[in-house]
Design an enzyme around this catalytic site. Structure first.
Site, mmCIF file in Angstrom:
data_model
loop_
_atom_site.group_PDB
_atom_site.id
_atom_site.type_symbol
_atom_site.label_atom_id
_atom_site.label_comp_id
_atom_site.label_asym_id
_atom_site.label_seq_id
_atom_site.Cartn_x
_atom_site.Cartn_y
_atom_site.Cartn_z
ATOM 1 N NE ARG A 38 -3.805 1.943 2.665
ATOM 2 C CZ ARG A 38 -3.637 3.177 3.124
ATOM 3 N NH1 ARG A 38 -2.454 3.610 3.506
ATOM 4 N NH2 ARG A 38 -4.669 4.003 3.193
ATOM 5 C CB SER A 107 -10.772 -0.390 2.934
ATOM 6 O OG SER A 107 -9.470 -0.751 2.598
ATOM 7 C CE LYS A 136 -2.946 11.816 18.488
ATOM 8 N NZ LYS A 136 -1.594 11.287 18.491
#
Ligand code: TZP
Length: 209
Positions: A38, A107, A136
């Site tokens: 990825r 996903s 985050k």
């Protein structure tokens, strides 16, 4: 082609302290049997070169190799699978290209997306982010482990928890009935990648007993 792994390691060369091939070799030594490339920001020629090298390396270890998004690259290097996100080609279209020869991972970030992924013919999903990730909010609000339990009541394909998972919370994710764990930094950001991979595999093994 079957989903015969419980640990799905995703690459991110930005968190890796060595070269990507060296890091993948260590992870394979540590028992990883499924790797997803990825590297979204790489120009396609560079991606192809890396994917070709990782194909050789994963083959030596009998490990599955997945390519994120780029069906053309996946077909060229004879990957074992393709992993599709929001902006990728839809699974139905990809299935027309790869048939049953390749696994399709998708996903998902919610129950609805998980159900749609199964309907569209995915072989498995990653579901996340489960916890706050080191980067985050890049991947959105954490969903928490309960979403796994809920999704598992609605779909049959394997569900891999993803996002912020490491040694301290991996058991919690497996207890919520995840079929496996997908991760980047708990392995690739570790100083000792081989040991980290061994540890994650052991934790998953303990949880399924
Ligand atoms: N999608 C949702 S969270 C995530 C992706 C690609 C990154 C997970 O990385 P880490 O380091 O295992 O938290």
């Amino acid at each position: 082609m079957v989903v015969d792994f419980k640990l799905y390691l995703i690459t991110d060369r930005k968190v890796i302290k060595t070269s990507l091939p060296a890091a993948v070799r260590l992870a394979l030594k540590g028992g990883v049997r499924a790797v997803q490339v990825r590297e979204k920001d790489l120009p396609v020629r560079e991606l192809l070169a890396i994917a070709q090298e990782l194909r050789r390396i994963t083959r030596e270890s009998n490990a599955k190799l997945f390519i994120n998004d780029r069906v053309d690259v996946a077909v060229t290097i004879e990957a074992d699978g393709i992993h599709l996100g929001h902006h990728s080609m839809p699974s139905e279209a990809v299935r027309k290209i790869v048939g049953k020869k390749m696994l399709i991972g998708v996903s998902a970030h919610s129950l609805t997306e998980a159900v749609n992924a199964e309907k569209a013919g995915a072989d498995f999903i990653t579901l996340g982010p489960i916890f706050m990730t080191p980067t985050k909010m890049q991947y959105g609000e954490p969903l928490g482990v309960e979403v796994i339990r809920i999704v598992k009541q609605h779909i049959r394909i394997p569900v891999f928890g993803l996002g912020g998972i490491g040694n301290t919370n991996i058991a919690q994710v497996m207890q919520a009935k995840a079929d496996g764990i997908a991760m980047i930094s708990a392995i690739f950001a570790a100083d000792d990648i081989q040991r980290a991979a061994e540890l994650m595999n052991r934790r998953i093994g303990e949880a399924v007993q």
